[in-house]
Design an enzyme around this catalytic site. Structure first.
Site, PDB file in Angstrom:
ATOM      1  N   TRP A 161       0.817  -1.214   0.000  1.00 49.65           N
ATOM      2  CA  TRP A 161       0.000   0.000   0.000  1.00 49.65           C
ATOM      3  C   TRP A 161       0.850   1.263   0.000  1.00 49.65           C
ATOM      4  O   TRP A 161       0.522   2.237  -0.676  1.00 49.65           O
ATOM      5  CB  TRP A 161      -1.001   0.004   1.161  1.00 49.65           C
ATOM      6  CG  TRP A 161      -2.122  -0.936   0.888  1.00 49.65           C
ATOM      7  CD1 TRP A 161      -2.402  -2.105   1.539  1.00 49.65           C
ATOM      8  CD2 TRP A 161      -3.111  -0.831  -0.162  1.00 49.65           C
ATOM      9  NE1 TRP A 161      -3.495  -2.715   0.983  1.00 49.65           N
ATOM     10  CE2 TRP A 161      -3.946  -1.960  -0.061  1.00 49.65           C
ATOM     11  CE3 TRP A 161      -3.362   0.096  -1.158  1.00 49.65           C
ATOM     12  CZ2 TRP A 161      -5.028  -2.183  -0.925  1.00 49.65           C
ATOM     13  CZ3 TRP A 161      -4.435  -0.114  -2.031  1.00 49.65           C
ATOM     14  CH2 TRP A 161      -5.250  -1.240  -1.901  1.00 49.65           C
ATOM     15  N   ASP A 189      -1.277   6.829   6.242  1.00 56.94           N
ATOM     16  CA  ASP A 189      -2.378   5.977   5.801  1.00 56.94           C
ATOM     17  C   ASP A 189      -2.640   4.971   6.925  1.00 56.94           C
ATOM     18  O   ASP A 189      -1.840   4.075   7.164  1.00 56.94           O
ATOM     19  CB  ASP A 189      -1.962   5.262   4.508  1.00 56.94           C
ATOM     20  CG  ASP A 189      -2.977   4.232   4.045  1.00 56.94           C
ATOM     21  OD1 ASP A 189      -4.030   4.088   4.691  1.00 56.94           O
ATOM     22  OD2 ASP A 189      -2.703   3.572   3.019  1.00 56.94           O
ATOM     23  N   LYS A 246     -13.017  -1.027   7.297  1.00 55.74           N
ATOM     24  CA  LYS A 246     -12.302  -2.043   8.060  1.00 55.74           C
ATOM     25  C   LYS A 246     -12.733  -2.030   9.529  1.00 55.74           C
ATOM     26  O   LYS A 246     -13.371  -2.972   9.986  1.00 55.74           O
ATOM     27  CB  LYS A 246     -10.805  -1.853   7.898  1.00 55.74           C
ATOM     28  CG  LYS A 246     -10.397  -2.136   6.448  1.00 55.74           C
ATOM     29  CD  LYS A 246      -8.935  -2.161   6.250  1.00 55.74           C
ATOM     30  CE  LYS A 246      -8.543  -2.747   4.898  1.00 55.74           C
ATOM     31  NZ  LYS A 246      -8.989  -1.961   3.743  1.00 55.74           N
TER      32      LYS A 246
END
Ligand code: PLP
Length: 339
Positions: free
Chosen positions: A82, A151, A175
């Site tokens: 990511w 992030d 999430k």
């Protein structure tokens, strides 16, 4: 469809999908959601709280557009899939310097002492937790005064963090905060408008802040569900309790993996993720049998990301310890049956 949704919700009142996102009823939902998020995460007053669309992926572009002036630079630390994606996207909008990079397959966090950071960079980007690779920062690195853009997609609201140590902190709601469709972005107010560049309106943090995150039509139902999840977190004991549960879940699973002779986790123990536990089943030749047996036992979603293979257990806020215990029991049975 509306009748069916009302039936499912057990009420004949207009649902949140039917009311105006600019009306008083939705104002209350949005206000309460922000209030809960601010109090649970102890968000300092000098941070704006935005609820935006486009996922964390949109923030990969929003960060350089909002923060980096013409000919400026962004520093990026690459610790997995990511953060690599974030760096690649940012490089479309500014000069990106990769200050540290994991060799492919090396699952660790390069020692911050070796990072080639630039004190003149507009920000330093990190991914708090690499959801695919299972690599997580144990603490917030020292960026020497450069704002950290973090992030936190897979860890936001799963335990306390010191928001004031970041310039920007963002993560999707899908999430730990409910369902897909919304991204929470916390921005230090002094960074709003920092780049001086033209920014597409839906990515413009200052414009989003000025419109109370309702520059255009937001995903109202997702927003409402996020508020409910925050209420649930508060009722369960807040982020300290989420952290206690998260720690218990991951410790029990890593202990089982480490005690077995079939399963392995190849992440540097100092950087093991609390939330995403990747593991291998021997040499991989029995992966399909492992997954089939797991599915029969009601354990699903365990296949690792296609880019890395193996297995991955994602232990978000909604996962009860019982679920982890069942996985551990199944893993032991599978290992014993093949011994
Ligand atoms: C760490 C991390 N960053 C970014 C993303 C991308 O998020 P989205 O799909 O919301 O754009 C994900 C999604 O899983 C993620 O785990």
């Amino acid at each position: 469809v509306l009748a069916r949704i009302r039936d499912d919700l057990g009420s004949s009142d207009p649902t949140v999908m039917e009311i105006s996102h600019r009306g008083a009823a939705f104002d209350r939902i949005a206000g309460r959601t922000e209030e809960l998020l601010r109090s649970l995460l102890a968000v300092p007053d000098d941070f704006a709280v935005l609820f935006v669309q486009g996922g964390a992926t949109a923030q990969f572009a929003a960060a350089p557009l909002n923060l980096v002036p013409d000919r400026g630079t962004a520093d990026h630390v690459v610790t997995g899939a990511w953060s690599a994606r974030a760096a690649a996207e940012a490089s479309r909008f500014c000069r990106v310097s990769i200050v540290a990079d994991n060799a492919p397959g090396r699952r660790t966090i390069p020692d911050p002492g070796t990072w080639r950071t630039d004190p003149a960079a507009s920000y330093l980007a990190i991914a708090m937790n690499e959801t695919i690779d299972g690599v997580e920062f144990g603490s917030v690195p020292d960026a020497g005064g450069v704002p950290i853009v973090c992030d936190a997609s897979s860890t936001l609201m799963s335990r306390p963090v010191d928001v004031s140590s970041f310039g920007v902190l963002y993560g999707g709601t899908q999430k730990n905060l409910g369902i897909a469709g919304l991204t929470v972005v916390l921005v230090r107010r002094s960074l709003l408008g920092r780049s001086g560049r033209e920014v597409p309106a839906v990515l413009d943090w200052a414009a989003l802040e000025a419109s109370s995150s309702r520059l255009n039509t937001p995903p109202t139902f997702t927003w409402y569900v996020t508020g409910l999840v925050l209420e649930w977190i508060e009722g369960e004991g807040g982020l300290a309790e989420m952290a206690r549960r998260s720690r218990a879940r991951m410790e029990s699973l890593y202990s089982a993996i480490d005690a077995s002779s079939l399963y392995t986790n190849d992440v540097d123990p100092a950087c093991r993720s609390w939330t995403n536990v990747p593991f291998r089943v021997g040499d991989g030749s029995r992966d399909d049998a492992f997954l089939a047996g797991a599915a029969e036992a009601g354990l699903v979603g365990l296949r690792g990301h296609r880019s890395v293979g193996g297995m991955r257990a994602s232990l978000y806020n909604a996962m009860p310890q019982d679920g982890v215990d069942e996985l551990i029991a199944y893993m032991a049975d599978f290992e014993a049956a093949r011994a």
